[in-house]
Every structure is written in C-alpha cells, then in structure tokens.
Design a protein around this motif. Structure first.
Motif, PDB file in Angstrom:
ATOM      1  N   SER A   1       0.809  -1.230   0.000  1.00 22.57           N
ATOM      2  CA  SER A   1       0.000   0.000   0.000  1.00 22.57           C
ATOM      3  C   SER A   1       0.840   1.277   0.000  1.00 22.57           C
ATOM      4  O   SER A   1       0.422   2.292  -0.547  1.00 22.57           O
ATOM      5  CB  SER A   1      -0.952   0.011   1.201  1.00 22.57           C
ATOM      6  OG  SER A   1      -0.221   0.042   2.408  1.00 22.57           O
ATOM      7  N   ASP A   2       2.049   1.214   0.592  1.00 24.24           N
ATOM      8  CA  ASP A   2       2.777   2.473   0.802  1.00 24.24           C
ATOM      9  C   ASP A   2       4.204   2.517   0.255  1.00 24.24           C
ATOM     10  O   ASP A   2       4.921   3.486   0.493  1.00 24.24           O
ATOM     11  CB  ASP A   2       2.827   2.792   2.305  1.00 24.24           C
ATOM     12  CG  ASP A   2       1.458   3.128   2.870  1.00 24.24           C
ATOM     13  OD1 ASP A   2       0.710   3.859   2.194  1.00 24.24           O
ATOM     14  OD2 ASP A   2       1.132   2.661   3.977  1.00 24.24           O
ATOM     15  N   MET A   3       4.621   1.495  -0.471  1.00 26.08           N
ATOM     16  CA  MET A   3       6.000   1.444  -0.942  1.00 26.08           C
ATOM     17  C   MET A   3       6.366   2.662  -1.792  1.00 26.08           C
ATOM     18  O   MET A   3       7.482   3.188  -1.695  1.00 26.08           O
ATOM     19  CB  MET A   3       6.216   0.166  -1.769  1.00 26.08           C
ATOM     20  CG  MET A   3       7.670  -0.182  -1.996  1.00 26.08           C
ATOM     21  SD  MET A   3       7.863  -1.479  -3.235  1.00 26.08           S
ATOM     22  CE  MET A   3       6.849  -2.784  -2.561  1.00 26.08           C
ATOM     23  N   THR A   4       5.438   3.154  -2.618  1.00 24.10           N
ATOM     24  CA  THR A   4       5.761   4.275  -3.515  1.00 24.10           C
ATOM     25  C   THR A   4       5.892   5.611  -2.778  1.00 24.10           C
ATOM     26  O   THR A   4       6.229   6.622  -3.377  1.00 24.10           O
ATOM     27  CB  THR A   4       4.692   4.411  -4.619  1.00 24.10           C
ATOM     28  OG1 THR A   4       3.394   4.484  -4.016  1.00 24.10           O
ATOM     29  CG2 THR A   4       4.732   3.245  -5.577  1.00 24.10           C
TER      30      THR A   4
ATOM     31  N   PRO B   1       6.994   9.414  -7.280  1.00 20.82           N
ATOM     32  CA  PRO B   1       6.749   9.123  -5.864  1.00 20.82           C
ATOM     33  C   PRO B   1       5.366   9.596  -5.419  1.00 20.82           C
ATOM     34  O   PRO B   1       4.877  10.634  -5.866  1.00 20.82           O
ATOM     35  CB  PRO B   1       7.850   9.909  -5.141  1.00 20.82           C
ATOM     36  CG  PRO B   1       8.923  10.086  -6.160  1.00 20.82           C
ATOM     37  CD  PRO B   1       8.233  10.186  -7.468  1.00 20.82           C
ATOM     38  N   ASP B   2       4.743   8.813  -4.550  1.00 18.99           N
ATOM     39  CA  ASP B   2       3.424   9.140  -3.998  1.00 18.99           C
ATOM     40  C   ASP B   2       3.623  10.167  -2.883  1.00 18.99           C
ATOM     41  O   ASP B   2       4.189   9.858  -1.841  1.00 18.99           O
ATOM     42  CB  ASP B   2       2.779   7.860  -3.463  1.00 18.99           C
ATOM     43  CG  ASP B   2       1.442   8.131  -2.797  1.00 18.99           C
ATOM     44  OD1 ASP B   2       0.962   9.277  -2.858  1.00 18.99           O
ATOM     45  OD2 ASP B   2       0.881   7.188  -2.195  1.00 18.99           O
ATOM     46  N   LYS B   3       3.146  11.385  -3.108  1.00 27.34           N
ATOM     47  CA  LYS B   3       3.350  12.454  -2.119  1.00 27.34           C
ATOM     48  C   LYS B   3       2.082  12.781  -1.334  1.00 27.34           C
ATOM     49  O   LYS B   3       2.006  13.800  -0.659  1.00 27.34           O
ATOM     50  CB  LYS B   3       3.891  13.707  -2.806  1.00 27.34           C
ATOM     51  CG  LYS B   3       5.292  13.465  -3.371  1.00 27.34           C
ATOM     52  CD  LYS B   3       5.947  14.714  -3.874  1.00 27.34           C
ATOM     53  CE  LYS B   3       7.374  14.407  -4.367  1.00 27.34           C
ATOM     54  NZ  LYS B   3       8.038  15.554  -4.956  1.00 27.34           N
TER      55      LYS B   3
ATOM     56  N   LEU C   1       5.327  -7.690  -6.401  1.00 25.80           N
ATOM     57  CA  LEU C   1       6.141  -7.402  -7.573  1.00 25.80           C
ATOM     58  C   LEU C   1       5.581  -6.196  -8.333  1.00 25.80           C
ATOM     59  O   LEU C   1       6.328  -5.309  -8.757  1.00 25.80           O
ATOM     60  CB  LEU C   1       6.191  -8.628  -8.497  1.00 25.80           C
ATOM     61  CG  LEU C   1       6.945  -8.439  -9.818  1.00 25.80           C
ATOM     62  CD1 LEU C   1       8.400  -8.046  -9.581  1.00 25.80           C
ATOM     63  CD2 LEU C   1       6.861  -9.706 -10.678  1.00 25.80           C
ATOM     64  N   GLN C   2       4.271  -6.158  -8.455  1.00 24.49           N
ATOM     65  CA  GLN C   2       3.615  -5.038  -9.139  1.00 24.49           C
ATOM     66  C   GLN C   2       3.928  -3.708  -8.423  1.00 24.49           C
ATOM     67  O   GLN C   2       4.229  -2.700  -9.069  1.00 24.49           O
ATOM     68  CB  GLN C   2       2.101  -5.284  -9.172  1.00 24.49           C
ATOM     69  CG  GLN C   2       1.312  -4.202  -9.901  1.00 24.49           C
ATOM     70  CD  GLN C   2      -0.154  -4.577 -10.034  1.00 24.49           C
ATOM     71  OE1 GLN C   2      -0.481  -5.685 -10.455  1.00 24.49           O
ATOM     72  NE2 GLN C   2      -1.036  -3.660  -9.668  1.00 24.49           N
ATOM     73  N   SER C   3       3.883  -3.717  -7.098  1.00 23.25           N
ATOM     74  CA  SER C   3       4.177  -2.494  -6.330  1.00 23.25           C
ATOM     75  C   SER C   3       5.619  -2.065  -6.522  1.00 23.25           C
ATOM     76  O   SER C   3       5.923  -0.865  -6.583  1.00 23.25           O
ATOM     77  CB  SER C   3       3.904  -2.725  -4.841  1.00 23.25           C
ATOM     78  OG  SER C   3       2.536  -2.920  -4.614  1.00 23.25           O
ATOM     79  N   LEU C   4       6.536  -3.035  -6.621  1.00 22.05           N
ATOM     80  CA  LEU C   4       7.943  -2.698  -6.832  1.00 22.05           C
ATOM     81  C   LEU C   4       8.137  -2.075  -8.217  1.00 22.05           C
ATOM     82  O   LEU C   4       8.886  -1.093  -8.357  1.00 22.05           O
ATOM     83  CB  LEU C   4       8.818  -3.949  -6.681  1.00 22.05           C
ATOM     84  CG  LEU C   4      10.328  -3.740  -6.850  1.00 22.05           C
ATOM     85  CD1 LEU C   4      10.844  -2.645  -5.913  1.00 22.05           C
ATOM     86  CD2 LEU C   4      11.095  -5.036  -6.607  1.00 22.05           C
ATOM     87  N   ILE C   5       7.468  -2.615  -9.218  1.00 22.23           N
ATOM     88  CA  ILE C   5       7.552  -2.020 -10.564  1.00 22.23           C
ATOM     89  C   ILE C   5       6.985  -0.598 -10.547  1.00 22.23           C
ATOM     90  O   ILE C   5       7.521   0.309 -11.187  1.00 22.23           O
ATOM     91  CB  ILE C   5       6.822  -2.910 -11.604  1.00 22.23           C
ATOM     92  CG1 ILE C   5       7.538  -4.269 -11.720  1.00 22.23           C
ATOM     93  CG2 ILE C   5       6.754  -2.226 -12.969  1.00 22.23           C
ATOM     94  CD1 ILE C   5       6.766  -5.316 -12.509  1.00 22.23           C
TER      95      ILE C   5
END
Length: 971
Positions: A831-834, A883-885, A872-876
C-alpha cells in the motif's frame, strides 16, 4: 499538589528566587520548579497565585511568565509522541475555565502573559476542544468596560493572526467560518459603537486614547479575518467598514497628537493599520473594493502630504506608500497616476522627501549601527520609509518608465550638482541620488544574487565608474561614512550586473574599508566581500577563483581578522561570514595563514562561550572552524590530532558548563573529527571518556541536541563497536532508540541509529534485542502512523532483509504474531512502498523487496503466495511511477516546541556528514530485480512465468525492459 495557602506561599518563594541575580540561588529554584511542574494541579496553583492581589506584584508577574512557558512546553507535547499527557485532563479543563476571566481582570503586565497563553492553547484546542472560547470573549463586548474589551480584542488578535499567513486547507476554512459566523456582526457592532463613543468623549483625552486603542485592535482583527478570502459578511458590510476607515484616516484628532518624535501614538498606529487593511483589499479584492479606490487614494495622498518626517510616522508612511504601490500596479487604475502633473507631484511631494537621509537616520547610523544595518540591508520586519518609497518608484517606473525617468533624471542632475558644489556639506544630496538610481534601476532580483534585472535606461557600469568608485577611492576611509556605506551597498546590490572586471577594480577598495571606524562601513565592506566571493559563473564555478584572489589574500584575511578587534565589532556576524567565505574561496590558499587563524578562532570561541549572545556570529564561527578542519585535514589527515589538542579543552568547558547554545555545534564538530579519523585506526581515549555522558537522558530532552547526538553516537558505533560492547552501553543506546521512535518529529533519527547498529554492531550482541525492537516498531505503527514513519519502517525492513536475509525478516515478524508477515506485506509494503522518495532509500527498498520475492521460500507457498504478484507489481510501480506524495491525516502534527530557551539545531554546512550508501555494491535496483528473478526462474523453472501471468501488460513490458538491460531472461 493541593491548592492551599501553604503551597501558594511556597511556590511564591521559589518564583521569587528565580528572579535572583545569584545563579546559586536562581538555578536550584528553576530546577525545582521544573521538577514539580508534572504534578497534578500545578498549573491551577500558578493561576491562583497570579490572581492573589495581596501577593507581591513581581512574584505574580514571574508566575504569569512561568505559566506561559509551562503552557508552551507542555500543552501540545503529547501531539509529537505516544507518551503520557504531561497535563492532567482535569487541569486542562480548569485552565480553560479560569484563564479568560483571570486575564481580563488582571493588570496589563499579567494580562500580556496570560493572553499569550490563551493564544497558545487556542492554537491547539480552538475551536474543536474549546468551542466556547469565542462566545465567552464576544459576550464581553457588551460590558462597556474598554479595559476588558481591549483585553478580549488583544487575545482575538493573537488567536486569529495566523490566518494571515497559514496555507489554505479545509481545516483552516472550517475554523475561520466557525469564527466568522460568531464574531463578524459583534465586531461590526463594536466598531460602530466605538465610532459613536469618539464623539461622546471628544473632550476626554484619556477616554479617547482607550477608545482609539480599541479601534486599532478592531482593525487588526479585521485584517486577520479578511486575509484568506473576502468573507460574505464583510463584503455585504463593506460600506460600513470603508466609511469608518475613511473617516478615521481623514478626521484629525488634535488632542491625540503626541509631542514625541520617536514613538508613534495611538492615532499613528490606527492610521497605519487602516492603510494596511485597505492595502489588503486593493491587492486581493480589487474588484469589490474598486468603487472605493479613488477615494482612498486621494485620502492617503493627502495624509502623506501633511505627515511630517519624524520617525513616529515611519510605519504610517510606509504602509501608505505600499497602498499607493499596490494601486499603481494595476492597469485599471493607471489613469489615476498617468497624468504627468500627478506623477511629478508624487515624485516631488512624496517620493523624494522619503528617500532623503534624515537626521534620525543619521543618529541611528551612529548610535545603533546594528539596527541601521538590519533595516537597511537585511530587510527587517520594520518597513522603512526609504524601502516603501523605493517600492513605489519601482512600480511607477515599470508602468510609466519614460515619464518617471525624465522626472528623476532632472532631480538626479540637481542632486549631483548640489553635491559637487560642496561635497563636505551636501553629501546627503549624493546619498539620495544613489538611492534614487538604485530604486529606479532595479527591476528584479534575489537575495542570493542581488539585482539581476535593471532598467535599460540606466547605464549601471558607467554610473558606478563615475559616481561610486570615486567615493571608494578617496584616501580617507573615515570621511562621510554614510556616503561610503551607500557606495558599498551599491556594489553589493548590483554585483550581478557590474561584470567581473568592475568587481575586480572594487575588491581592493572593499578590503581597504575593512579598518573603517564606522561599524556600518566596515560591516558593508565585509558583506560586499562575502557576496562577491559567493558569486558563480554560468558553469557554476566560483567567479573569484583562488588564482584571481591570490594578490589580495594577505590583505583580505589580515583585514578581516583585524576588523574583529574594532570597537563594536568583536562579534560582527558580517565579518565572520566573510572570513568563512574567504576560507571557502581560497581553500588550500589559506594554509600559510592557518598558524595565525586557528589560535585566533579558538580564542574567539573561548570568549563568546562565556556569554553567547550573537547566534549568527556564533554559527559562522563554528562554520569557519569546521571549514578550517576540512581544509587542513584534506591536505594532511594526521593534522586532526592537532585540532583535537586545541579544541578539546574548549569543547569540554562548553559541555561541563552546560552552554546550551553551543552544544549542538560541539556535537557536530566532534562527529566531524571522528569521521576524519575513520581511516586512522582506533578512537583516542578522550572521546571514550566523553561517550557515557552522551547517553545521559537530560541531553536528549533538548530538541537541538538530538540530530547531532545521533550522528555522534553512530560514529562511535561505526568506528569501534567492540569498545561500545565492552562498555556495556547497548541498553542505553536502545533506550535512546525507543525515545526517538516514539516521537513523530524524531522517529527518522531512531531509524538512522538502528541502521547503524545493524550495519556495524556485532550481530550476536544485537540479535537478542531484535524481537523487542520490532515489537516497539509495530506498537508505534499501530498507535500513530505517519507518512514519514511508514517510509522509515519500509526502508528499515528492506535493509534488514538485505543485510540478514528475507527469511530472517519473515521469521522475526511471525514470531511476534502468527502470519503477521502477510499483513505487513499487504498493509505496509504494497500500500505504501511508492511513498519512499529518496533515491538511496528506493534502492534499499528495491533490493529488500527483490530478496523477499526471490529468496524467501515461504513467499512461494500459502498463505504468502497470494501476495507475490501484487508485491512485484508495487515494486515495478516504485520504479516507473512518480513518488506518492499524498499524506495521512495524522501527518498534521505540531513539532514539539519547548517553552523557555531551547538551543535549536542548525546544521553546519561544512561539518555535514557524508551521504552513506549502505548498499554501495548494488548500482541499479531494476537490474538487481531482473538478476534475482532470473536466479529464481532457474531454480523454479516455469513457476516465475506462472506467478507473473496476472500482471498487466504494462508491468510485463517494464519487467522485460529490466531483463534486457541486465542481459538475462526468465524461464
């Protein structure tokens, strides 16, 4: 703590002792009060003491100050951490019930402190936790007692003032609407009633002063309520307010004139505030304010013409000129100004007189040079007449350049000819001429670069050569110091437009003026040197290279250090900043001078440590010392021992005497010295003597110490963790980690400390504490989740997986709670990796998540298999999307602000730590993922393709691109 007479008398005794000049009496009393302030009923006892009329007034004032600082320290402290509330809920309620009425019936000295306390509480609690405050205040409007009404208005002003500058948000709009719905009509009624009372009491001077004082506060509150947007009520009632404003601007009240020349009276304050209010309307609501514009321009113009040159009118004239500037900016009002006769009248009647150097300016120049400099070149909060007149010149010259140039050209010629007739007597004429050219020529610029755009009608290099440089060339550097300072300031302001050759011609003259007797002159010379040395060419190289500066080096450095011995400049911040800049520009060119410079700098440090009073000077002093260490140790690394030998005694004195202002700097410089020692073997004994003291809890209660102490502790861990083990200090270090991680403002420091432990501390020693560490991390995550904390925990978990392996991370998390790793993957990573934005941290996340996907067998079977493709999708997405701000609601927290004096942390530019790449062996996270998936596909043929089948085409294409770049393929 019971509220009784005995406790009141005891508290009064302690407060009285805090006023003692003897530190042996004062400090124990301060410590004792600090120790008892956590007790229940303490703040209520303070309020009771403040309310005792039979108590000594100095004790009551001391109590009110103690109460305000107590509120400042503790009211919002719990917002930053998950610790217990420092103020009991019953005490909070009691304070809010008692404080307003107590404030309103108190003497002015007490009322001010209590009003500040109300505004601090209101900032955090109003309106949600203190909805009745506004009603309680408004009902006092009907009392007819203007001492009470003015107390309410003063509090309202402090409470609402932040509306003028806060960023727009839904929460702010909601609060302002809540306030407007309740106060708009009562405030308007109060305005009308007070306006009427002016006439009732027109022969009572004392009553009029109080009434006009109320009108000043009403106008201040009006400005705050109208700053964000034009409220509907005030738009509907604009005729009422504008009629009152116009009347108060134009009707003179002779009995309120003061005989003072310096201090403004209530009439000047009121008119100044009205000019600020109509300036806001002209700037932000010109369509609605349009019908009143010409009326007010005429009123302000006439007011300016009849206002004298005394300093008491400065704020009024400044705000009036700013109003005219705002109107003149707008094309729709050009017709008001475009008549040549009108422009000439403005220039002759308003601009030129307010550009002149007055007697009061000369007195300030000589008697209070620091304040003169602050107003003249620092852009202080006090707007000067000259600055406001200058702004009006800029505005008019942009819209009517040719006409203004013709008018000012004539004046310029008259002023310069007047100076030529008798330079000794008529020097003020040239000073005005220089200021006039500066005002007219400037079209735009920045503080960093000075003026960068100028009028094409003004030949600046020619004016500089004919009028400025001759002033600097005069043999006597002490004659006509005001004119010298004007010439130096001209070079400073237009440095970006004068060209390198002109600046090279000026440089020896700037150095020559460093010994000038006038503090303003030698400060401006130092400031000009500093700013010229900071200039860079289009390739971002220094404009003044060491080679260019070579011929000036000895005179420059000797002159700057000698200036610090002149009366009034022993702690001159401009000179110290110029020394710092000279060292940076000259680099190794300073080495021959170091034998003189270092003892002198150390001597200055020892002297200022006795009574730190100039924060900017002190900052530049520590910057210069740090830069000195870097320059010398870059040339000869072993020289670090010499620095330690010279500086350690001074540092030890600062730490032993608990000189709060300098401690954050000392910790930074100790870190710098330790980091320079990294390649030279073990840490010397004096550092280890200091080490246990660095872990003492009181040091960590001061916010300014936290960042440099974390860095210093980490340097010890990095360079000799075995000695840290031998000293048995791990539990104390983990206690610091626990304190940091519980704080919303300092949790990132906790993660930094933890990363250093994981990297450099013996794992066998650390491993037994890991489960407790993870439990603390999850506890904070569940109690108060912020974006910053989520970023920190993701990066740490990924670094843990990179360092110790993904299975170790999974096992440790699942030991805390069965199958908890899946929740972490889903609710934290996916949910928050980005939200991770820093490039080095994104690389850590890429490596850690790659290891979880490819080196953790449990991820290939249930219950964790379900998360594999989504992770894997979140890492891509981390690689491909910006970046999610977005922020969480809990991100809006108040950084803990301790009351009383707190030494703030100021990062020393030249003592900054090197950026640490914890995974330096990995160059590209995308390629690392491709290689990791390739290894997994080789060991599990066909499985990886099957797992990736659910990915969208865009994701598959991105992954294929990574594999192509890495030269691998998945089978």
């Amino acid at each position: 703590m019971e509220i009784n007479e005995a406790n009141l008398q005891q508290l009064a005794g302690y407060l009285q002792q805090t006023l003692s000049a003897d530190p042996n009496i004062r400090r124990p009393a301060e410590k004792l009060l600090e120790s008892i302030e956590a007790e229940r009923h303490y703040p209520v006892l303070l309020l009771n003491l403040i309310d005792k009329n039979d108590m000594d007034v100095t004790t009551r004032v001391a109590g009110s100050i103690a109460f305000k600082n107590y509120i400042k320290r503790n009211w919002a402290a719990q917002e930053d951490s998950d610790g217990p509330d420092k103020i009991h809920s019953e005490d909070r309620d009691a304070i809010k019930k008692l404080i307003v009425n107590l404030m309103l019936r108190s003497a002015p000295a007490l009322q001010k402190q209590l009003s500040d306390a109300v505004s601090i509480i209101g900032k955090h609690d109003f309106p949600k936790k203190w909805p009745y405050l506004i009603d309680e205040m408004i009902e006092k409007f009907s009392t007819g007692d203007f001492n009470v009404i003015n107390g309410v208005l003063q509090t309202a002003h402090l409470l609402f003032k932040r509306y003028r500058y806060e960023f727009k948000s839904q929460a702010l709009w909601t609060e302002i609407k809540f306030v407007l719905d309740r106060i708009s009509k009562p405030l308007t009624d109060l305005l009308l009633n007070t306006m009427a009372l002016r006439k009732v009491h027109e022969n009572n001077v004392e009553a009029l002063r109080v009434i006009y004082g109320s009108l000043v506060l009403v106008c201040k509150v009006f400005l705050s309520l109208n700053s964000q947007d034009l409220p509907e009520f005030f738009e509907d009632n604009m005729p009422t307010w504008m009629k009152a404003f116009h009347e108060l601007l134009t009707v003179d009240v002779a009995c309120l004139h003061t005989g003072e020349n310096e201090d403004a009276g209530v009439l000047e304050h009121l008119r100044s505030q009205i000019c600020e209010n109509i300036g806001l309307y002209a700037q932000k609501y010109d369509e609605e304010f349009g019908p009143y514009m010409e009326t007010f321009v005429k009123a302000v113009w006439e007011l300016l013409l009849r206002t004298g040159m005394q300093p008491k009118y400065d704020a009024l004239v400044s705000n009036a000129l700013q109003f005219l500037s705002v109107v003149a900016e707008r094309n729709q009002y050009r017709k008001i100004f475009e008549n040549p006769e009108t422009l000439a009248n403005i220039c002759e009647g308003v601009i030129i007189p307010n550009l002149d150097f007055r007697q009061s300016d000369e007195e300030l120049f000589e008697d209070n040079p620091e304040e003169y400099i602050r107003r003249d070149i620092e852009g202080s909060d006090i707007d000067t007449r000259r600055r406001a007149a200058c702004d009006l010149v800029k505005t008019l010259s942009q819209n009517f350049e040719d006409k203004i140039f013709a008018i000012f050209g004539r004046y310029l010629e008259i002023l310069l000819n007047k100076y030529k007739e008798n330079p000794t007597v008529n020097w003020k004429a040239k000073d005005t001429a220089v200021y006039l050219v500066t005002s007219f020529a400037s079209r735009g610029g920045t503080k960093k670069h000075g003026v960068t755009q100028a009028s094409e009608l003004v030949p600046l290099p020619q004016f500089c050569a004919q009028q400025i440089i001759p002033e600097l060339e005069r043999t006597n550097i002490n004659e006509v110091p005001v004119l010298k300072s004007a010439a130096l300031k001209f070079v400073m302001i237009f440095r970006s437009l004068l060209g390198q050759q002109t600046l090279l011609v000026c440089m020896p003259h700037l150095i020559r003026h460093l010994p000038a007797e006038s503090v303003v002159v030698h400060s401006y010379a130092a400031c000009a040197i500093d700013q010229i040395l900071a200039m860079r060419d289009p390739s971002n190289n220094l404009l003044m290279t060491p080679q260019i500066l070579g011929p000036f080096t000895n005179d420059l450095l000797a002159g700057l250090f000698a200036t610090l011995s002149l009366p009034g400049s022993t702690e001159n911040e401009y000179v110290m900043r110029a020394i710092m800049r000279s060292f940076y520009s000259l680099q190794e060119g300073t080495l021959p001078y170091m034998a003189v410079a270092l003892p002198r700098l150390t001597e200055i440090l020892s002297l200022v440590a006795k009574n730190p009073s100039r924060p900017h000077f002190n900052h530049y002093l520590f910057e210069t010392l740090s830069l000195t260490i870097r320059i010398v140790c870059n040339a000869e690394a072993s020289a670090v021992s010499s620095f330690e030998e010279v500086l350690f005694p001074v540092f030890q004195g600062i730490l032993q005497q608990d000189i709060l202002e300098f401690m954050p700097y000392v910790f930074q410089m100790l870190s710098l010295l330790l980091e320079i020692r990294e390649a030279s073997g073990s840490i010397p004994e004096p550092y280890w003597v200091l080490f246990p003291c660095l872990l003492a809890p009181p040091l960590w209660d001061r916010s300014g110490n936290v960042t440099p102490l974390i860095r210093l502790i980490s340097a010890f861990i990095k360079q000799d963790s075995n000695q840290v083990v031998a000293l048995g200090k791990l539990s104390a270090i983990l206690g610091i980690f626990q304190k940091m991680i519980a704080s919303k403002s300092n949790d990132h420091e906790g993660f930094y400390l933890l990363q250093n432990l994981l990297t450099y501390y013996p794992l066998s020693e650390l491993q037994t504490n890991m489960r407790q560490i993870f439990a603390l991390l999850f506890q904070r995550l569940s109690l108060s989740k912020t974006t910053k904390y989520v970023r920190g925990i993701i990066v740490f978990f990924c670094y843990y997986a990179s360092k110790l392996g993904a299975p170790a991370l999974m096992e440790l998390i699942d030991q805390i709670q069965a199958n908890m790793f899946g929740m972490v993957i889903e609710r934290v990573f996916i949910s928050d990796m980005t939200k991770v934005t820093n490039e080095l941290e994104r690389k850590i996340v890429a490596v850690g998540v790659s290891k979880i996907l490819t080196e953790c067998p449990a991820m290939l079977s249930q219950p964790y298999l379900q998360y594999w493709s989504r992770l894997l999708q979140s890492l891509i997405e981390l690689f491909e999307l910006p970046p999610d701000k977005t922020i969480l609601e809990s991100d809006n927290f108040e950084i803990e602000n301790a009351g009383g004096y707190q030494a703030a942390f100021s990062q020393l530019t030249y003592a900054q730590p090197k950026v640490q790449d914890l995974l330096a062996d990995v160059s590209d996270g995308r390629k690392y993922l491709a290689h990791s998936l390739n290894k997994l596909s080789l060991s599990h043929p066909g499985e990886v393709s099957q797992l990736m089948a659910s990915l969208g085409d865009n994701y598959k294409q991105a992954l294929q691109k990574y594999c192509d770049q890495a030269g691998v393929r998945l089978i």
